[in-house]
Scaffold this motif. Structure first.
Motif, PDB file in Angstrom:
ATOM      1  N   GLU A   1       0.817  -1.217   0.000  1.00 11.18           N
ATOM      2  CA  GLU A   1       0.000   0.000   0.000  1.00 11.18           C
ATOM      3  C   GLU A   1       0.849   1.265   0.000  1.00 11.18           C
ATOM      4  OE1 GLU A   1      -2.824  -0.507   3.189  1.00 11.18           O
ATOM      5  OE2 GLU A   1      -3.999  -1.940   2.016  1.00 11.18           O
TER       6      GLU A   1
ATOM      7  N   GLU B   1      -6.558  -0.074  -6.097  1.00 12.90           N
ATOM      8  CA  GLU B   1      -5.838   0.696  -5.075  1.00 12.90           C
ATOM      9  C   GLU B   1      -5.100   1.885  -5.681  1.00 12.90           C
ATOM     10  OE1 GLU B   1      -6.028   0.335  -1.740  1.00 12.90           O
ATOM     11  OE2 GLU B   1      -7.538  -1.176  -2.211  1.00 12.90           O
TER      12      GLU B   1
ATOM     13  N   ARG C   1      -6.286   6.537  -5.658  1.00  9.81           N
ATOM     14  CA  ARG C   1      -5.347   7.481  -5.040  1.00  9.81           C
ATOM     15  C   ARG C   1      -4.892   8.581  -6.013  1.00  9.81           C
ATOM     16  NH1 ARG C   1      -4.279   2.581  -2.389  1.00  9.81           N
ATOM     17  NH2 ARG C   1      -3.728   2.782  -0.185  1.00  9.81           N
TER      18      ARG C   1
ATOM     19  N   ASP D   1      -4.195 -10.474   0.717  1.00 11.54           N
ATOM     20  CA  ASP D   1      -3.891  -9.048   0.798  1.00 11.54           C
ATOM     21  C   ASP D   1      -2.390  -8.756   0.871  1.00 11.54           C
ATOM     22  OD1 ASP D   1      -3.262  -9.793   3.388  1.00 11.54           O
ATOM     23  OD2 ASP D   1      -4.578  -8.323   4.343  1.00 11.54           O
TER      24      ASP D   1
END
Length: 180
Positions: free
Chosen positions: A24, A58, A62, A174
């Motif tokens: 991340e 993801e 952003r 994940d």
């Protein structure tokens, strides 16, 4: 010392390689780079399914730029090995002439899939083409590919998780796991 977590997927065992938090953080950094590079432009993100769906989700959420997103589906793997040939399962239906294109891929290993895709995309005369790949295996490259935005360079080992699978299983993990 913390014991090594091992997971089983079908007939294979995998151990952690890259944690969710590290992934991340790197995705946030790539998003910042793209935002800076494409200021005042409206890129078209082409997401390569199935593997890139988590990375793409993801990444694009952003990036506060105006953009469009479309999907294609290619297949080049059988079990844990690249077949060396690429099958198009869902093709590109968008007019990309004069557009800034960013291809979002889960992994570039041999480079053969990406080279074929780049050839097809460049034939459609986009203004620019860049690649964002979560993973890259430099030691596996059989053809040069310019990846502008790389998440992580990894060894030439089979990995699962964060969209990558083994025979369809493991995409929902994940984190990234490597074959033990």
């Amino acid at each position: 010392m913390t014991p090594q977590i091992m997971i089983n997927i079908l007939d294979k065992k995998f151990v952690p390689l890259i944690s969710r938090e590290v992934i991340e953080n790197r995705i946030a950094a790539i998003a910042s780079e793209i935002e800076k590079d494409y200021q005042n432009r409206c890129p078209l993100f082409i997401v390569v399914l199935n593997g890139a769906f988590l990375f793409a989700s993801e990444l694009v959420k952003r990036i506060p730029l105006s953009c469009e997103i479309t999907f294609i589906k290619l297949a080049s793997y059988n079990k844990t090995q690249s077949t060396g040939s690429v099958r198009e399962i869902i093709g590109l239906n968008d007019d990309i002439a004069g557009r800034d294109i960013i291809i979002i891929e889960d992994i570039v290993d041999t480079g053969l899939t990406m080279a074929q895709l780049l050839s097809q995309i460049n034939d459609l005369e986009p203004a620019s083409v860049a690649i964002a790949s979560l993973l890259h295996k430099p030691d596996a490259l059989q053809t040069e590919v310019d990846i502008r935005y790389t998440g992580f360079n990894i060894e030439n080992k089979f990995v699962v998780g964060y969209g990558l699978d083994y025979d369809g299983i493991g995409r929902n993990l994940d984190a990234i796991y490597v074959l033990a």
